[in-house]
Scaffold this active site. Structure first.
Site, PDB file in Angstrom:
ATOM      1  CB  CYS A  80      -7.617  -1.026   5.924  1.00  0.00           C
ATOM      2  SG  CYS A  80      -7.080  -1.374   4.241  1.00  0.00           S
TER       3      CYS A  80
ATOM      4  CB  CYS B 151      -0.994  -0.050   1.057  1.00  0.00           C
ATOM      5  SG  CYS B 151      -1.995   1.409   1.297  1.00  0.00           S
TER       6      CYS B 151
END
Length: 370
Positions: A209, A111
């Site tokens: 997440c 990410c």
């Protein structure tokens, strides 16, 4: 724009605001130091449908609300950028591929590489902003002798996040600011309390997440529509000793949750994804001396031309271990530790240091006893 106008312009900074205390304080520090700040939150998942209450995740609707409130309190522009489609392709799909291939992925590193310091840097440039700022605990400095940008550990050893930033390129490092690198977490919380930020006492995010409950195998089955079937547990001699619930559900070095009674503790030592078998054995089987890595990114040096003494981490919070790194191709290296290491795992990052400087790192492809 005239030269006078150009020289009088205050530098602009895009603040990557996660909704947490660290990025909020990073924004405040940059504004204090005279930067024109714009807060941006990346919407990466549509996890409002996921029950994240009580879970230490990031990127939720609550996080966006907290970031917006801090930006409002600081009187800075704030935007939410939707990158959900690209996040699925670059991060979630890779996460699933690596697990299905028998590895253990590190989506937070991906990410940072593909989303935070790629998309946000391009957005900043398109909007006339000079820097991308995050709340990571690490430092960026320029080497006066070589001109290269260096990534260094954060001064707070307990919070140092240099490991997850090893993929930053020279171009990215030239535009990245990490204002928390010289601070300790207690100092950051104190600043947030002084500024009455809504998230001053908010817990740090700890979970992936898009898998807020930690059950990644269930997430994979729901996301892909696949079912990962049961298979055989084998001992190190190849004898069946039990039945597992799907090889993707186990990671190298795992002890808990195996459901095996073998008279002594056993650990996951290997997986064969094609045969859908999981090999278990004593902890002594987990130790390897040699690690091979690809997808290498060098920071402190342009390339590796010969053997170098380093210290290395094969896990985020591991104590660095002495080793020697050798070139092994244009985008790979071989790392030989002085002492065998417990459960270095394909798919994870191996990051190399010299003192407090990140030399570079790569993704583990295979390991060997040596």
């Amino acid at each position: 724009m005239t030269e006078t106008q150009n020289t009088s312009r205050r530098p602009g900074a895009l603040i990557a605001m996660s909704g947490g205390v660290d990025s909020s304080v990073a924004a405040w520090l940059m504004q204090r130091d005279g930067f024109d700040c714009t807060g941006v939150t990346m919407r990466l998942t549509r996890n409002e449908a996921v029950n994240t209450e009580g879970l230490h995740t990031c990127c939720s609707e609550r996080d966006i609300e907290d970031a917006a409130e801090v930006a409002y309190a600081m009187d800075i522009p704030y935007e939410v950028l939707d990158f959900t489609a690209d996040f699925q392709e670059r991060i979630i799909d890779k996460f699933i591929r690596v697990y299905e291939a028998g590895g253990t992925p590190n989506p937070c590193i991906d990410c940072n590489r593909y989303m935070k310091f790629d998309h946000l840097l391009r957005w900043a440039e398109a909007h006339g902003l000079d820097h991308v700022v995050t709340g990571h605990y690490a430092r960026v400095e320029q080497d006066e002798a070589t001109g290269r940008w260096l990534l260094k550990k954060g001064l707070d050893e307990n919070k140092d996040q240099s490991y997850v930033l090893y993929n930053l390129t020279q171009e990215q490092l030239a535009h990245v600011r990490l204002p928390l690198g010289g601070l300790h977490k207690s100092e950051v919380r104190a600043i947030a309390e002084q500024q009455h930020f809504v998230n001053a006492r908010k817990h740090d995010s700890q979970d992936i997440c898009f898998v807020p409950d930690g059950d990644y195998a269930r997430f994979m089955e729901e996301f892909t529509g696949k079912h990962y079937p049961a298979g055989d547990f084998l001992d190190v001699g190849g004898k069946k000793v039990g039945t597992h619930s799907g090889a993707v559900r186990y990671t190298i070095g795992q002890r808990k949750g195996l459901g095996l009674a073998m008279g002594a503790p056993v650990y996951v030592c290997a997986k064969d994804m094609q045969a859908n078998t999981v090999t278990v054995g004593p902890e002594s089987e987990l130790f390897d001396t040699i690690v091979y890595a690809n997808e290498v990114n060098w920071i402190a040096i342009p390339e590796l031309k010969g053997p170098l003494r380093v210290t290395a981490r094969t896990r985020y919070h591991q104590t660095e271990q002495p080793a020697t790194v050798y070139p092994a191709g244009p985008d790979s290296f071989r790392l030989e530790f002085d002492q065998p290491q417990r459960a270095p795992t394909p798919g994870q990052a191996v990051v190399l240091y010299q003192g407090d400087v990140v030399l570079g790192g790569g993704t583990i492809t295979q390991v060997a006893k040596g």
